[in-house]
Design an enzyme around this catalytic site. Structure first.
Site, short mmCIF file in Angstrom:
data_model
loop_
_atom_site.label_atom_id
_atom_site.label_comp_id
_atom_site.label_asym_id
_atom_site.label_seq_id
_atom_site.Cartn_x
_atom_site.Cartn_y
_atom_site.Cartn_z
N SER A 21 0.84 -1.20 0.00
CA SER A 21 0.00 0.00 0.00
C SER A 21 0.88 1.25 0.00
O SER A 21 0.38 2.34 -0.30
CB SER A 21 -0.94 -0.01 1.22
OG SER A 21 -0.21 -0.24 2.41
N LYS A 42 4.16 -11.80 2.96
CA LYS A 42 2.75 -11.95 2.58
C LYS A 42 2.67 -11.95 1.06
O LYS A 42 3.29 -11.11 0.41
CB LYS A 42 1.91 -10.82 3.17
CG LYS A 42 0.43 -10.86 2.75
CD LYS A 42 -0.46 -10.05 3.67
CE LYS A 42 -0.41 -8.55 3.50
NZ LYS A 42 -0.84 -8.08 2.15
N GLU A 93 -9.27 -9.90 2.79
CA GLU A 93 -9.62 -8.50 2.51
C GLU A 93 -10.96 -8.42 1.80
O GLU A 93 -11.17 -9.10 0.78
CB GLU A 93 -8.51 -7.84 1.66
CG GLU A 93 -8.85 -6.40 1.28
CD GLU A 93 -7.67 -5.58 0.78
OE1 GLU A 93 -6.52 -6.07 0.82
OE2 GLU A 93 -7.91 -4.45 0.33
N ASP A 153 5.24 -7.33 2.39
CA ASP A 153 4.52 -7.76 1.18
C ASP A 153 5.48 -8.14 0.06
O ASP A 153 6.42 -7.40 -0.24
CB ASP A 153 3.62 -6.62 0.68
CG ASP A 153 2.22 -6.70 1.24
OD1 ASP A 153 1.85 -7.74 1.82
OD2 ASP A 153 1.49 -5.70 1.10
O1 KIV Z 1 -0.52 -3.37 1.51
C1 KIV Z 1 -1.27 -3.36 2.50
O2 KIV Z 1 -1.32 -2.40 3.29
C2 KIV Z 1 -2.13 -4.53 2.71
C3 KIV Z 1 -3.23 -4.41 3.70
C4 KIV Z 1 -4.29 -3.49 3.21
C5 KIV Z 1 -3.78 -5.73 4.06
O3 KIV Z 1 -1.92 -5.53 2.07
NA NA Z 2 -0.58 -5.26 0.29
#
Ligand code: KIV
Ligand code: NA
Length: 264
Positions: free
Chosen positions: A46, A112, A181, A84
């Site tokens: 994000s 993730k 999500e 991520d």
């Molecule tokens: O990138 C992010 O902040 C996310 C969350 C919204 C779960 O993957």
């Molecule tokens: Na994300």
């Protein structure tokens, strides 16, 4: 806070205490959040939107993720850092291994990835190589161009069943955690009770094992006019950012957030 590990998170699930997760992209926020009792800090892609000003997470690179994971790692005081895997880094198992190695060596404790059952093999290879994996299911923002927008997933029965099947398959493959999500609250609750591993939700109701928000969103900071339904501004009534984060931790622990108005 004593160091948070996977064991801590599994215990929280078993005892029914909610897991608090929040994004951070730098040392200062990582410090504030970990001191406030946030158990899992997500270095989310994000950052492509809230830091870089892109309209999606597609432009984010592994170099971007490594840089911000390093920054977070320096400020962190005992939270578990989840980073991520950005767009396209799971296109092959080889690429996923390379990108995950970079994130772990930058200070992440878990990676993730966005995807579904088709990533079961990747999840298994990473887990066997000592990399805990959280599988992000439901609305997967890296696939926004395929999904045709940011929409709730799993509303139809067949789609809901597929989500549950994927959750079980990924657990079987070795996933350490799931993130759901924008899925209907009853479905998220059902998945959370059918898997052993912790399930973190965003826009997934209050029956998951934990919650996550983008820190800019929960502080009321936004470039766009419209906030998603699942966001709450925790700055309201708080004198500073540290107390807003503390209010979020408390609201998740007390199961006061998310409320019915935040779910689908
Ligand atoms: O990138 C992010 O902040 C996310 C969350 C919204 C779960 O993957
Ligand atoms: Na994300």
């Amino acid at each position: 806070m004593p160091e948070v590990t996977l064991t801590t998170l599994n215990k929280l699930k078993q005892t029914g205490e909610k897991i608090v997760c929040l994004t951070a992209y730098d040392a200062t926020f990582a410090h504030l959040e970990s001191r406030a009792g946030v158990e899992v800090i997500l270095v989310g892609d994000s950052l492509g939107m809230v830091l870089q000003g892109n309209s999606s997470t597609v432009p984010v690179t592994i170099e971007d993720m490594v840089y911000h994971t390093r920054c977070v790692s320096r400020g962190n005081q005992g939270a578990l850092i989840m980073a991520d895997l950005p767009f396209m880094s799971c296109a092959t198992v080889e690429r996923a291994l390379q990108a995950s190695t970079a994130l772990m060596q930058a200070g992440a404790h878990m990676v993730k990835l966005e995807g579904a059952g088709w990533l079961a093999e990747t999840v298994g290879v990473l887990a066997r190589n000592g990399i805990p994996v959280c599988a992000h299911l439901g609305l997967t923002p890296q696939a926004v161009n395929v999904l045709g927008g940011y929409k709730v997933q799993g509303r139809e029965e067949a789609q809901a069943q597929a989500l549950l099947d994927d959750a079980l398959l990924l657990q079987q493959a070795g996933a350490a955690m799931l993130l759901l999500e924008c899925v209907p609250a009853p479905l998220a609750g059902r998945i959370s009770s059918e898997v052993r591993i912790p399930v973190i939700g965003i826009g997934a109701g209050n029956a998951t094992d934990g919650q996550v928000l983008v820190v800019h969103d929960m502080l009321g900071l936004s470039i766009s006019e419209r906030m998603p339904r699942f966001v709450k501004n925790f700055m309201q009534g708080q004198p500073n950012i540290a107390s807003a984060i503390a209010a979020y931790v408390n609201a998740v622990k007390q199961i006061e957030f998310p409320a019915a108005e935040h779910e689908f």
